[in-house]
Structures are given as structure tokens and as C-alpha cells.
Design an enzyme around this catalytic site. Structure first.
Site, PDB file in Angstrom:
ATOM      1  N   THR A 203      42.743  43.270  43.106  1.00 21.12           N
ATOM      2  CA  THR A 203      43.717  44.084  42.404  1.00 21.12           C
ATOM      3  C   THR A 203      43.823  45.456  43.072  1.00 21.12           C
ATOM      4  O   THR A 203      42.873  45.941  43.672  1.00 21.12           O
ATOM      5  CB  THR A 203      43.249  44.245  40.948  1.00 21.12           C
ATOM      6  OG1 THR A 203      43.159  42.964  40.360  1.00 21.12           O
ATOM      7  CG2 THR A 203      44.189  45.116  40.143  1.00 21.12           C
ATOM      8  N   ARG A 231      48.267  32.162  33.374  1.00 18.04           N
ATOM      9  CA  ARG A 231      47.047  32.944  33.195  1.00 18.04           C
ATOM     10  C   ARG A 231      47.368  34.431  33.288  1.00 18.04           C
ATOM     11  O   ARG A 231      48.106  34.876  34.169  1.00 18.04           O
ATOM     12  CB  ARG A 231      46.022  32.556  34.249  1.00 18.04           C
ATOM     13  CG  ARG A 231      44.679  33.316  34.118  1.00 18.04           C
ATOM     14  CD  ARG A 231      44.591  34.494  35.044  1.00 18.04           C
ATOM     15  NE  ARG A 231      43.269  35.133  34.991  1.00 18.04           N
ATOM     16  CZ  ARG A 231      42.962  36.257  35.637  1.00 18.04           C
ATOM     17  NH1 ARG A 231      43.864  36.860  36.385  1.00 18.04           N
ATOM     18  NH2 ARG A 231      41.748  36.777  35.540  1.00 18.04           N
ATOM     19  N   ILE A 232      46.846  35.218  32.370  1.00 16.95           N
ATOM     20  CA  ILE A 232      47.020  36.666  32.375  1.00 16.95           C
ATOM     21  C   ILE A 232      45.642  37.303  32.465  1.00 16.95           C
ATOM     22  O   ILE A 232      44.725  36.941  31.712  1.00 16.95           O
ATOM     23  CB  ILE A 232      47.767  37.152  31.124  1.00 16.95           C
ATOM     24  CG1 ILE A 232      49.213  36.632  31.151  1.00 16.95           C
ATOM     25  CG2 ILE A 232      47.752  38.672  31.031  1.00 16.95           C
ATOM     26  CD1 ILE A 232      49.994  36.901  29.888  1.00 16.95           C
TER      27      ILE A 232
END
EC number: 3.4.19.5
Length: 332
Positions: A203, A231-232
Site C-alpha cells: 500500500t 475483498r476490502i
């Protein structure tokens, strides 16, 4: 007030076998984005404007897992997510499931500024993007040849996620000539109690405090390689992957499920607000006490112009600068 400060990250969990040229490439991207943010702060931009500007730059570069170069779902598509938070009034915006929005962080900003909501996802978020006239591209824009190869290896290994940046005991991530290896790990990493082969926390994020002492944070990601569609992770979840208030700003990276369970970003602010800890003390406590066996890292700034970071992985791609002339780009 201690003046402005900025920190940028490109993911926690770095393979010590990562070739030198890969490390230098990551350092160059981080350095460029850090200097972009510092120049914007010197020019008087607000904290929320700066975090959006820097994360947009990171999304445009395929070196990290956000925007172009995002990790692929098991279907071979991209589902991106991002969030942004302005410490002034704790305003926030978040998006998930994006497949055609060129800069997810800017759509998150528009959700914050131009919608009555805080979070939009999938078709609703894409519809809102078209209404707002943001730049849209074909899903293929985000897909790199390297990530297609990683997805293939992940499927062959029957792994939730597969990446070259996290070492597994007994498995060489790179061959002697620097090529990706497809060896299946036997190893002890888990997610929600289930074994996984190799975790891919790449990220990107940025935290800023401006000359007025206002804090802001933004985070953007493509998620996990070979993830289930829908998917989160933690990145769009305010309080987990991203948080900003009048005390500090925080952006997290790493094992999303662990970050979600620990509400890691908010915990840093809470430790400062309720226990009176310093920024670095709060960061250290959150990383040590809240993650249990989860692997993650975070960057943070305080309203006093301080910068802090912490991680329990091998390394974290990071860079920071302050108004007094301090500047650092580091991995380990």
C-alpha cells in the site's frame, strides 16, 4: 507549532533478497514524491491538498501497489481502494472496488468534498466518478506484465497472495540472476488464522502537517495479489488504515485484516489524546501491543511538526521531511 512535516510510505514487508536495482528504484520514487510534497508545503498548500497530490503521484507509478501496477484479483482484474482524511473537523472520504478511475485518491477526495457520504464502493463509486468528470481509463491501464506473472505464480502456489518482497524461511525469493522464483512456501504466515504462502503489503500513503498545524492523511492500494473479488482491506477504512484529527495523522500498511481488527490508525491518535503519549510512543505502543501476530507498519505526523514511523516487518519503504531541513529515505 514546529512547522510543516511530511511522511510517505510504499508498503511494509520487504524481502532482504530484493535486488539493489529494485531498492534504488523504490528510493527514487519515494524521494521524488517526498520532494513534490515538501515543495507544495513550502508553497503554502494545505495538508489535505498535499496528501492528495503526493498519493496521486504514487498511483501513477507502477513501482508500488496502487493505481497503475495494482495487485490483481483471482479474476485477473484490478479492484482499487483509497481514502483521505482532513484533520480539520475529521472530514473523510473513501472508495473501494474501482476498476476504471485513474486516481482513486482523488475520487475519495471528491466523496469527502462533493457527496453527502463518507464511503462509496464498486458500481456506485464508478457512477459517482463519471458524474464528477474524473479521468477514467480501461482496466488494462493498471495491469502490468510483472503483476500478470505474479498472479500466475500465486495461482500455481494456491496462495491467497504472492509477491517477491516478503521472505519466507527456506524459500529464495529471487534466482541468482534476479528473476522471480515460483517456489511454494511451507511457511508460518497466517491471515485470520489461515495459512498463506507470501503476503504482499505494498500500500502507499502520505501524512502531512502544514504550516497552520493542520493534519491530513491519505492511503491507496490495489489490495492483495490473487484476492477474492469484493475483498476490502484496511486502506479505505477510516480509523484502521487512515486517520487524521487535530492531534496527528496516520497511514498504515501491511496485513489489512490485522490492521482492521486493531483499528491501528485511530489507536495512535487515541493514545495521544487519552494517555498523553508522544507521537513516537503512541506509534511504538500501537505496533507492539495492538497487532498481536499481524504484520504491519505505519507513518505518522503530529500537529507539532514531528514525524514518526513503526513496523514489525523486515522493512518498510518510507521517506520523511520536516521544515527544519531533515530529510530521509529508507527501507530497512
Amino acid at each position: 507549532m514546529g512547522g510543516w512535516a511530511i511522511a510517505v510510505h510504499g508498503g511494509a514487508g520487504v524481502d532482504p533478497c530484493l535486488p539493489a536495482e529494485r531498492q534504488e528504484e523504490a528510493r527514487r520514487v519515494l524521494s521524488r514524491c517526498l520532494k513534490l510534497g515538501a515543495a507544495a508545503l513550502q508553497a503554502g498548500l494545505t495538508a489535505v491538498d498535499v496528501v492528495e497530490t503526493v498519493v496521486r503521484e504514487l498511483e501513477a507509478d507502477p513501482v508500488f501497489n496502487s493505481g497503475r501496477g495494482s495487485a490483481l484479483t483471482r479474476r485477473g482484474t484490478v479492484e482499487m481502494e483509497a481514502s483521505i482524511m482532513d484533520g480539520r473537523g475529521r472530514r473523510c472520504g473513501a472508495v473501494s472496488g474501482l476498476s476504471t478511475v485513474k486516481n482513486p485518491v482523488s475520487l475519495a477526495r471528491l466523496v469527502m468534498d462533493r457527496s453527502p457520504h463518507s464511503y462509496l464502493a464498486f458500481d456506485g463509486a464508478e457512477d459517482f466518478a463519471r458524474e464528477q468528470g474524473v479521468e477514467m481509463v480501461d482496466n488494462s491501464y493498471f495491469i502490468t506484465e510483472e503483476n500478470v506473472g505474479m498472479l500466475k505464480l500465486a495461482k500455481e502456489a494456491n496462495s491467497i497472495t504472492f509477491d517477491y518482497r516478503v521472505p519466507i524461511p527456506g524459500v529464495d525469493s529471487y534466482s541468482a540472476n534476479g528473476g522471480l522464483m515460483g517456489a511454494k512456501a511451507e511457511g508460518g504466515l497466517q491471515m485470520n488464522g489461515l495459512p498463506i504462502s507470501i503476503y504482499a503489503p505494498e500500500t502507499v500513503g502520505c501524512v502531512v502537517v502544514d504550516n497552520n498545524g493542520w493534519c491530513a492523511a491519505a492511503t491507496s492500494t490495489g489490495g492483495l495479489m490473487n484476492k477474492m473479488s469484493g475483498r476490502i482491506g484496511d486502506s479505505p477504512l477510516i480509523g484502521s488504515g487512515t486517520y487524521a484529527c487535530d492531534v496527528c495523522a496516520v497511514s498504515c500498511t501491511g496485513e489489512g485484516e490485522a490492521i482492521i481488527r486493531s483499528t491501528l490508525a485511530r489507536d495512535v491518535a487515541a493514545l495521544m489524546e487519552y494517555k498523553g503519549l508522544s507521537l513516537q510512543e503512541a506509534v511504538d505502543n500501537a505496533i507492539k501491543e495492538r497487532l498481536n501476530e499481524g504484520k504491519a507498519g505505519l507513518i505518522a505526523v503530529s500537529r507539532y511538526g514531528e514525524v514518526a514511523y513503526g513496523f514489525n516487518t523486515m522493512g518498510m519503504f518510507r521517506a520523511s521531511a520536516t521544515q527544519d531541513g531533515f530529510m530521509e529515505v529508507a527501507i530497512w
